[in-house]
Design a protein around this motif. Structure first.
Motif, PDB file in Angstrom:
ATOM      1  N   TYR A 150       0.843  -1.195   0.000  1.00 41.34           N
ATOM      2  CA  TYR A 150       0.000   0.000   0.000  1.00 41.34           C
ATOM      3  C   TYR A 150       0.879   1.246   0.000  1.00 41.34           C
ATOM      4  O   TYR A 150       1.885   1.331   0.712  1.00 41.34           O
ATOM      5  N   ALA A 151       0.510   2.239  -0.815  1.00 41.77           N
ATOM      6  CA  ALA A 151       1.271   3.485  -0.884  1.00 41.77           C
ATOM      7  C   ALA A 151       0.322   4.648  -1.113  1.00 41.77           C
ATOM      8  O   ALA A 151      -0.679   4.521  -1.831  1.00 41.77           O
TER       9      ALA A 151
ATOM     10  N   SER B 156      -2.926  -2.649  -4.295  1.00 45.50           N
ATOM     11  CA  SER B 156      -2.593  -3.256  -3.008  1.00 45.50           C
ATOM     12  C   SER B 156      -3.820  -3.955  -2.440  1.00 45.50           C
ATOM     13  O   SER B 156      -4.962  -3.635  -2.794  1.00 45.50           O
ATOM     14  N   GLU B 157      -3.586  -4.889  -1.533  1.00 48.30           N
ATOM     15  CA  GLU B 157      -4.690  -5.606  -0.902  1.00 48.30           C
ATOM     16  C   GLU B 157      -5.571  -4.648  -0.117  1.00 48.30           C
ATOM     17  O   GLU B 157      -6.801  -4.760  -0.133  1.00 48.30           O
ATOM     18  N   GLU B 158      -4.934  -3.684   0.559  1.00 52.26           N
ATOM     19  CA  GLU B 158      -5.699  -2.731   1.369  1.00 52.26           C
ATOM     20  C   GLU B 158      -6.676  -1.932   0.502  1.00 52.26           C
ATOM     21  O   GLU B 158      -7.835  -1.724   0.874  1.00 52.26           O
ATOM     22  N   ARG B 159      -6.211  -1.486  -0.654  1.00 47.99           N
ATOM     23  CA  ARG B 159      -7.081  -0.700  -1.526  1.00 47.99           C
ATOM     24  C   ARG B 159      -8.223  -1.539  -2.079  1.00 47.99           C
ATOM     25  O   ARG B 159      -9.366  -1.078  -2.149  1.00 47.99           O
ATOM     26  N   PHE B 160      -7.927  -2.755  -2.493  1.00 50.08           N
ATOM     27  CA  PHE B 160      -8.977  -3.608  -3.062  1.00 50.08           C
ATOM     28  C   PHE B 160     -10.051  -3.902  -2.014  1.00 50.08           C
ATOM     29  O   PHE B 160     -11.252  -3.758  -2.280  1.00 50.08           O
ATOM     30  N   LEU B 161      -9.617  -4.298  -0.814  1.00 47.96           N
ATOM     31  CA  LEU B 161     -10.593  -4.621   0.227  1.00 47.96           C
ATOM     32  C   LEU B 161     -11.362  -3.377   0.680  1.00 47.96           C
ATOM     33  O   LEU B 161     -12.534  -3.471   1.050  1.00 47.96           O
ATOM     34  N   HIS B 162     -10.694  -2.219   0.654  1.00 52.59           N
ATOM     35  CA  HIS B 162     -11.392  -0.977   0.987  1.00 52.59           C
ATOM     36  C   HIS B 162     -12.482  -0.693  -0.046  1.00 52.59           C
ATOM     37  O   HIS B 162     -13.598  -0.290   0.306  1.00 52.59           O
ATOM     38  N   LEU B 163     -12.171  -0.921  -1.306  1.00 51.15           N
ATOM     39  CA  LEU B 163     -13.168  -0.713  -2.352  1.00 51.15           C
ATOM     40  C   LEU B 163     -14.362  -1.645  -2.169  1.00 51.15           C
ATOM     41  O   LEU B 163     -15.510  -1.254  -2.399  1.00 51.15           O
TER      42      LEU B 163
ATOM     43  N   ALA C 183      -2.512   8.094  -6.505  1.00 50.78           N
ATOM     44  CA  ALA C 183      -3.009   7.037  -5.611  1.00 50.78           C
ATOM     45  C   ALA C 183      -3.142   7.633  -4.210  1.00 50.78           C
ATOM     46  O   ALA C 183      -2.338   7.363  -3.329  1.00 50.78           O
ATOM     47  N   ARG C 184      -4.170   8.436  -4.046  1.00 48.07           N
ATOM     48  CA  ARG C 184      -4.345   9.133  -2.771  1.00 48.07           C
ATOM     49  C   ARG C 184      -4.785   8.189  -1.667  1.00 48.07           C
ATOM     50  O   ARG C 184      -5.258   7.088  -1.916  1.00 48.07           O
TER      51      ARG C 184
ATOM     52  N   LEU D 159      -6.514   2.411  -7.513  1.00 49.87           N
ATOM     53  CA  LEU D 159      -6.177   0.981  -7.468  1.00 49.87           C
ATOM     54  C   LEU D 159      -5.343   0.591  -8.682  1.00 49.87           C
ATOM     55  O   LEU D 159      -4.468  -0.275  -8.590  1.00 49.87           O
ATOM     56  N   LYS D 160      -5.623   1.209  -9.808  1.00 49.89           N
ATOM     57  CA  LYS D 160      -4.855   0.908 -11.021  1.00 49.89           C
ATOM     58  C   LYS D 160      -3.394   1.312 -10.845  1.00 49.89           C
ATOM     59  O   LYS D 160      -2.488   0.652 -11.346  1.00 49.89           O
ATOM     60  N   THR D 161      -3.157   2.407 -10.106  1.00 51.26           N
ATOM     61  CA  THR D 161      -1.792   2.881  -9.871  1.00 51.26           C
ATOM     62  C   THR D 161      -1.111   2.128  -8.738  1.00 51.26           C
ATOM     63  O   THR D 161       0.094   1.886  -8.772  1.00 51.26           O
ATOM     64  N   ASN D 162      -1.890   1.751  -7.720  1.00 50.65           N
ATOM     65  CA  ASN D 162      -1.338   1.059  -6.549  1.00 50.65           C
ATOM     66  C   ASN D 162      -2.253  -0.117  -6.210  1.00 50.65           C
ATOM     67  O   ASN D 162      -3.151   0.000  -5.380  1.00 50.65           O
TER      68      ASN D 162
END
Length: 304
Positions: free
Chosen positions: A183-184, A216-223, A189-190, A211-214
């Motif tokens: 995650y970044a 990460s698992e955190e971003r996907f699960l957040h979405l 990728a705000r 998500l396309k730029t970063n």
């Protein structure tokens, strides 16, 4: 601006963004232009150069990063084949010269690395979980980039539940060790916002782009969490759609657009990508890009 104009504007924007993606090859970009010129001539402008639009300079000695950026800005106003092909050529020159920000990062193809995945990791998803044919196809091929896009398509399919999405990520992650990035919070990728009052459709669409730029698992699960929140609120475009009991006799529902860049773009259900993979190699380009550009490419390939 009508729907067609919006679709074209979004596809142009996506193409210019793809120029900045180091994983996108020049050959992919050229193939898209060739396809677009044949099937969607309105996507491209006639070449123009004036006091506002810098002319193309064929002398490589004049090609520096500032020149490239200036030409890219001009392409936003003059989306012509000549200018875009020139941008691709300059981009390739920088890639071959090892310019920072243009050289692609090495990505494992999932071969030897995949053999190192432990049995425990492979059991991340419940044994009863069955991935979609689209996701399984690209996981089997082992390319992290197309697997990521397949997962983004799963997010856009209102037939898929939140738990199915979590299972899909766990299942794919267990089979492709290079799938996820750390995650970044960076440019394009705000950061994730935990405040649910901010979880509006615009926020969701922005996070899809991030998500396309970063990836990460955190971003996907957040979405997934934001998607479920919007479903519970009954927000238009997020309501769940029941899977048809007899897929062969009932038409598949139309998925939501992938991002604000694709809100008006024609789209196809993930299964359509798998159903006719032999139709045109341009499908690979569509899966790599995502967003409005993918929707346009898929649509053009299906209607040709």
């Amino acid at each position: 601006m009508n729907t067609t104009d919006t679709t074209i504007a979004n596809a142009r924007r996506e193409f210019l963004l793809a120029l900045d993606d180091t994983q996108v090859t020049g050959e992919f970009l050229r193939q898209f232009l060739a396809q677009a010129e044949t099937a969607t001539p309105d996507l491209l402008d006639s070449y123009a150069a004036d006091e506002m639009l810098a002319d193309i300079d064929a002398a490589r000695s004049d090609w520096d990063v500032d020149y490239y950026r200036r030409q890219k800005r001009c392409a936003g106003y003059n989306f012509s084949k000549e200018r875009l092909e020139h941008l691709i050529a300059v981009r390739e020159y920088f890639r071959q010269g090892g310019y920072k920000g243009f050289v692609p990062q090495a990505v494992s193809n999932g071969g030897a690395g995949a053999d190192k995945v432990s049995h425990a990791k492979r059991e991340g998803a419940p044994s009863a979980y069955r991935p979609s044919s689209n996701l399984k196809k690209f996981v089997d091929e082992g390319d992290p980039l197309t697997i990521r896009t397949a997962l983004r398509l799963e997010l856009n399919d209102n037939r898929v539940t939140g738990q199915d999405l979590r299972n899909a990520l766990a299942w794919a992650k267990g089979r492709q060790p290079d799938l996820l990035e750390p995650y970044a919070d960076k440019n394009f990728a705000r950061a994730i916002d935990p405040d649910r009052s901010q979880w509006l459709p615009e926020y969701y669409n922005n996070q899809i782009v991030y998500l396309k730029t970063n990836f990460s698992e955190e971003r996907f699960l957040h979405l997934v969490e934001v998607r479920e929140h919007l479903r519970q609120l009954g927000v238009e475009g997020f309501a769940p759609i029941a899977k048809p009991s007899t897929p062969s006799s009932q038409p598949a529902p139309r998925p939501r657009a992938a991002s604000p860049m694709a809100d008006q773009a024609p789209s196809a259900p993930p299964e359509a990508v798998t159903a006719r993979p032999e139709l045109n190699p341009i499908f690979k380009i569509a899966l790599l890009f995502g967003g409005a550009l993918a929707a346009v490419v898929i649509y053009l390939s299906l209607v040709k």
